[in-house]
Every structure is written in C-alpha cells, then in structure tokens.
Design an enzyme around this catalytic site. Sequence first.
Site, PDB file in Angstrom:
ATOM      1  N   GLY A  16     -10.300  91.402  92.927  1.00 30.59           N
ATOM      2  CA  GLY A  16      -9.863  90.935  94.352  1.00 30.59           C
ATOM      3  C   GLY A  16      -9.169  89.829  94.529  1.00 30.59           C
ATOM      4  O   GLY A  16      -9.288  88.986  95.219  1.00 30.59           O
ATOM      5  N   MET A  94      -8.452 101.517  93.070  1.00 28.73           N
ATOM      6  CA  MET A  94      -8.106 102.570  91.892  1.00 28.73           C
ATOM      7  C   MET A  94      -8.625 104.055  92.131  1.00 28.73           C
ATOM      8  O   MET A  94      -9.196 104.541  91.057  1.00 28.73           O
ATOM      9  CB  MET A  94      -8.446 101.621  90.567  1.00 28.73           C
ATOM     10  CG  MET A  94      -8.007 100.412  90.602  1.00 28.73           C
ATOM     11  SD  MET A  94      -6.143 100.058  90.915  1.00 28.73           S
ATOM     12  CE  MET A  94      -5.597 100.684  89.122  1.00 28.73           C
ATOM     13  N   ILE A  96      -7.237 107.949  93.709  1.00 31.54           N
ATOM     14  CA  ILE A  96      -6.198 108.646  94.159  1.00 31.54           C
ATOM     15  C   ILE A  96      -6.590 109.226  95.452  1.00 31.54           C
ATOM     16  O   ILE A  96      -7.912 109.748  95.455  1.00 31.54           O
ATOM     17  CB  ILE A  96      -5.822 110.033  93.139  1.00 31.54           C
ATOM     18  CG1 ILE A  96      -4.979 109.123  92.018  1.00 31.54           C
ATOM     19  CG2 ILE A  96      -4.862 110.843  93.938  1.00 31.54           C
ATOM     20  CD1 ILE A  96      -4.948 110.097  90.690  1.00 31.54           C
ATOM     21  N   ASN A 111      -0.357  99.546 100.552  1.00 28.43           N
ATOM     22  CA  ASN A 111      -0.900  99.600  99.303  1.00 28.43           C
ATOM     23  C   ASN A 111       0.246  98.534  98.776  1.00 28.43           C
ATOM     24  O   ASN A 111       1.387  98.336  98.995  1.00 28.43           O
ATOM     25  CB  ASN A 111      -0.713 100.860  98.400  1.00 28.43           C
ATOM     26  CG  ASN A 111      -1.119 100.702  97.088  1.00 28.43           C
ATOM     27  OD1 ASN A 111      -2.260  99.924  96.721  1.00 28.43           O
ATOM     28  ND2 ASN A 111      -0.601 101.211  96.179  1.00 28.43           N
ATOM     29  N   HIS A 113       1.459  97.736  94.786  1.00 25.41           N
ATOM     30  CA  HIS A 113       1.534  98.507  93.335  1.00 25.41           C
ATOM     31  C   HIS A 113       2.454  97.511  92.302  1.00 25.41           C
ATOM     32  O   HIS A 113       3.301  96.920  92.643  1.00 25.41           O
ATOM     33  CB  HIS A 113       2.395  99.602  93.500  1.00 25.41           C
ATOM     34  CG  HIS A 113       2.290 100.378  92.143  1.00 25.41           C
ATOM     35  ND1 HIS A 113       1.172 101.166  91.595  1.00 25.41           N
ATOM     36  CD2 HIS A 113       3.007 100.630  91.214  1.00 25.41           C
ATOM     37  CE1 HIS A 113       1.661 101.665  90.402  1.00 25.41           C
ATOM     38  NE2 HIS A 113       2.918 101.491  90.220  1.00 25.41           N
ATOM     39  N   SER A 140       5.293  95.817  94.407  1.00 24.49           N
ATOM     40  CA  SER A 140       5.673  96.534  95.693  1.00 24.49           C
ATOM     41  C   SER A 140       4.768  96.722  96.682  1.00 24.49           C
ATOM     42  O   SER A 140       3.556  97.081  96.328  1.00 24.49           O
ATOM     43  CB  SER A 140       6.741  98.004  95.122  1.00 24.49           C
ATOM     44  OG  SER A 140       7.434  97.981  94.248  1.00 24.49           O
ATOM     45  N   GLU A 147       2.599 111.440  98.277  1.00 23.41           N
ATOM     46  CA  GLU A 147       3.000 111.515  96.855  1.00 23.41           C
ATOM     47  C   GLU A 147       2.516 110.158  96.425  1.00 23.41           C
ATOM     48  O   GLU A 147       2.676 108.984  96.722  1.00 23.41           O
ATOM     49  CB  GLU A 147       4.242 111.390  97.076  1.00 23.41           C
ATOM     50  CG  GLU A 147       5.111 111.540  95.611  1.00 23.41           C
ATOM     51  CD  GLU A 147       6.784 111.315  95.770  1.00 23.41           C
ATOM     52  OE1 GLU A 147       7.181 111.407  94.846  1.00 23.41           O
ATOM     53  OE2 GLU A 147       6.949 111.351  96.848  1.00 23.41           O
ATOM     54  N   ASP A 149       1.922 106.740  94.682  1.00 23.19           N
ATOM     55  CA  ASP A 149       2.831 105.598  94.629  1.00 23.19           C
ATOM     56  C   ASP A 149       4.225 105.853  95.099  1.00 23.19           C
ATOM     57  O   ASP A 149       5.239 105.338  94.719  1.00 23.19           O
ATOM     58  CB  ASP A 149       2.736 105.021  93.077  1.00 23.19           C
ATOM     59  CG  ASP A 149       1.661 104.525  92.670  1.00 23.19           C
ATOM     60  OD1 ASP A 149       0.676 104.000  93.507  1.00 23.19           O
ATOM     61  OD2 ASP A 149       1.209 104.687  91.484  1.00 23.19           O
ATOM     62  N   GLN A 177       2.837  86.659  92.206  1.00 22.17           N
ATOM     63  CA  GLN A 177       3.639  87.043  93.069  1.00 22.17           C
ATOM     64  C   GLN A 177       3.156  87.801  94.076  1.00 22.17           C
ATOM     65  O   GLN A 177       3.503  87.787  95.313  1.00 22.17           O
ATOM     66  CB  GLN A 177       4.942  87.632  92.432  1.00 22.17           C
ATOM     67  CG  GLN A 177       5.820  86.628  91.568  1.00 22.17           C
ATOM     68  CD  GLN A 177       6.497  85.619  92.669  1.00 22.17           C
ATOM     69  OE1 GLN A 177       5.980  84.559  92.380  1.00 22.17           O
ATOM     70  NE2 GLN A 177       7.282  85.981  93.415  1.00 22.17           N
ATOM     71  N   GLU A 178       2.154  88.796  93.798  1.00 29.46           N
ATOM     72  CA  GLU A 178       1.496  89.691  94.593  1.00 29.46           C
ATOM     73  C   GLU A 178       0.680  88.912  95.615  1.00 29.46           C
ATOM     74  O   GLU A 178       0.603  89.101  97.063  1.00 29.46           O
ATOM     75  CB  GLU A 178       0.544  90.613  93.894  1.00 29.46           C
ATOM     76  CG  GLU A 178       1.173  91.606  93.076  1.00 29.46           C
ATOM     77  CD  GLU A 178       0.174  92.549  92.400  1.00 29.46           C
ATOM     78  OE1 GLU A 178      -1.317  92.184  92.703  1.00 29.46           O
ATOM     79  OE2 GLU A 178       0.532  93.540  91.855  1.00 29.46           O
TER      80      GLU A 178
HETATM   81  C1  GAR Z   1      -3.029  94.425  91.331  1.00 33.06           C
HETATM   82  O1  GAR Z   1      -2.045  93.888  90.327  1.00 33.06           O
HETATM   83  C2  GAR Z   1      -2.502  95.392  92.189  1.00 33.06           C
HETATM   84  O2  GAR Z   1      -1.070  95.562  92.224  1.00 33.06           O
HETATM   85  C3  GAR Z   1      -3.104  96.612  91.234  1.00 33.06           C
HETATM   86  O3  GAR Z   1      -4.238  96.318  90.923  1.00 33.06           O
HETATM   87  C4  GAR Z   1      -4.326  94.833  90.703  1.00 33.06           C
HETATM   88  C5  GAR Z   1      -5.576  94.361  91.348  1.00 33.06           C
HETATM   89  O4  GAR Z   1      -5.886  93.079  91.126  1.00 33.06           O
HETATM   90  N1  GAR Z   1      -3.164  97.902  92.034  1.00 33.06           N
HETATM   91  C6  GAR Z   1      -2.759  99.088  91.614  1.00 33.06           C
HETATM   92  O5  GAR Z   1      -2.407  99.345  90.290  1.00 33.06           O
HETATM   93  C7  GAR Z   1      -2.546 100.459  92.580  1.00 33.06           C
HETATM   94  N2  GAR Z   1      -2.061 101.440  91.809  1.00 33.06           N
HETATM   95  P1  GAR Z   1      -6.956  92.382  92.192  1.00 33.06           P
HETATM   96  O6  GAR Z   1      -8.284  92.971  92.244  1.00 33.06           O
HETATM   97  O7  GAR Z   1      -7.234  90.897  91.567  1.00 33.06           O
HETATM   98  O8  GAR Z   1      -6.410  92.293  93.563  1.00 33.06           O
END
Ligand code: GAR
Length: 215
Positions: A16, A94, A96, A111, A113, A140, A147, A149, A177-178
């Site tokens: 999280g 995580m 689908i 989302n 990714h 992203s 579809e 991602d 960065q996210e």
């Molecule tokens: C993040 O890096 C996110 O981009 C990825 O899971 C991580 C969650 O981290 N998401 C995916 O791979 C979705 N397909 P967090 O729980 O620390 O936010």
Amino acid sequence: MADTRLPVVILISGGGTNLQAIIDAQQRGELPIEIRAVISNRADAFGLERARRACIAISVVEHTQFASRAEFDQALQTRIDATGAQLIILAGFMRILTPDFVQHYSGRLLNIHPSLLPKHRGLRTHEAALAAGDAQHGASVHFVSTELDGGPVIAQTRVPILADDTAATLAERVRAQERIIYPLVIGWYASGRLRLSDGQIVLDEQILRTPRLIA
Ligand code: GAR
C-alpha cells in the site's frame, strides 16, 4: 456547504505505498476526494493497517472464499457499490478482473502498472525490463479496459535503468515515481479535468493522443 469531494474506493492487495501517497495527498488538501473505503482481497495486506491509521473504513473480500472469479467480482462489486463510490482506484490490486466488472465501472476504474505500457504487461515487469535490455523503465496510469493492462494510458513516468540495477533497486525507483504520478492523475479526475469519452481520454477538454509524461 455542499461536499464537492469525489467519493472513491481504493482496492489493494499488498503493502500500500501508493495508497499511502493518496492518503497523504488527500490529507494535505491536494486531492478533492473522500476515501469511502479501502478494500483488500488479502486479510494480511499491510495497506489495511495504513487505512486503519488514517481512520478509513476497511473491508476484506478474500478471493479464496469464492468458487469462481465471477462470484468474487460480484461480491467485490456489491461491496464497492454499497459505499456510493464514483471512482474505483486500483493500487497494487493483484487480481484479474472479469469483463462484467470492468464494464460496470467503465470510465471510472483507474490502475497503476509498473511499466511503460504497452511494454511489459502482467507480472514481474522489473525483471522483464532488465531482461529486455531496456534503457528506460517506468510506470503508467491507465483507465482499465477488458484487455489486461491494455486500457488507454493517461500518464507515464520514466526512470533510467542503471548498469548495476537489480529488479529490487529498479522497483524501488519506479515506486518512488508512482507515489508522485498516481495522486496527480487522481486529482485531474476528481477535479473534472479528466474523463474517458467513447474510449478516448479527454484531458482539459482536449483528446489526449499520447500519454502525458510526468518527470
Ligand atoms: C506497484 O508497483 C503497482 O504499480 C503494482 O503493484 C505495486 C503495489 O505497490 N501494480 C501492479 O503490478 C498491477 N498489475 P504498493 O502496494 O506498495 O502500492
């Protein structure tokens, strides 16, 4: 005075850190959202603790308790809709999702990714970027489509891949960065600047043909 904040639900499966960034931005007054609930498909997700500390309602819908993906998604949908959320934010969720679920929230499901989509869909994206010999990697933010991602990408952030990078060091740089890019895009949506219209992204009343790059 009427509450103009957008009601949202955030779905998580793990640590999280993205959730935390959204909570922090909201608490700093930078995001016009009201987080109605944080929902996890795993009871042990640390993100639930982060939500608890921020006094946000939490809920667990464990996928292991359901016979099929469709039944799990239906239960999740019922839980989300009970909150009145208008935007559903996937933050490290995580699972689908079934087409029925995705269509139910069309244009209201975001989302993040960890790759420069359309590169490296699915899991283990950091390993994939290293194995491909990419010079750059990143993350992203996209609207979710049926579809995997594959939905329209709103914004991306790039990081260079360094000679001594491992999947772990790369993941850490991408995640930093996210934490910047996701609250920013959520803010665009919540303030009415961003929407999906006939499958096209509209940002500030202009069709966005290429993802907005955020350094
Ligand atoms: C993040 O890096 C996110 O981009 C990825 O899971 C991580 C969650 O981290 N998401 C995916 O791979 C979705 N397909 P967090 O729980 O620390 O936010």
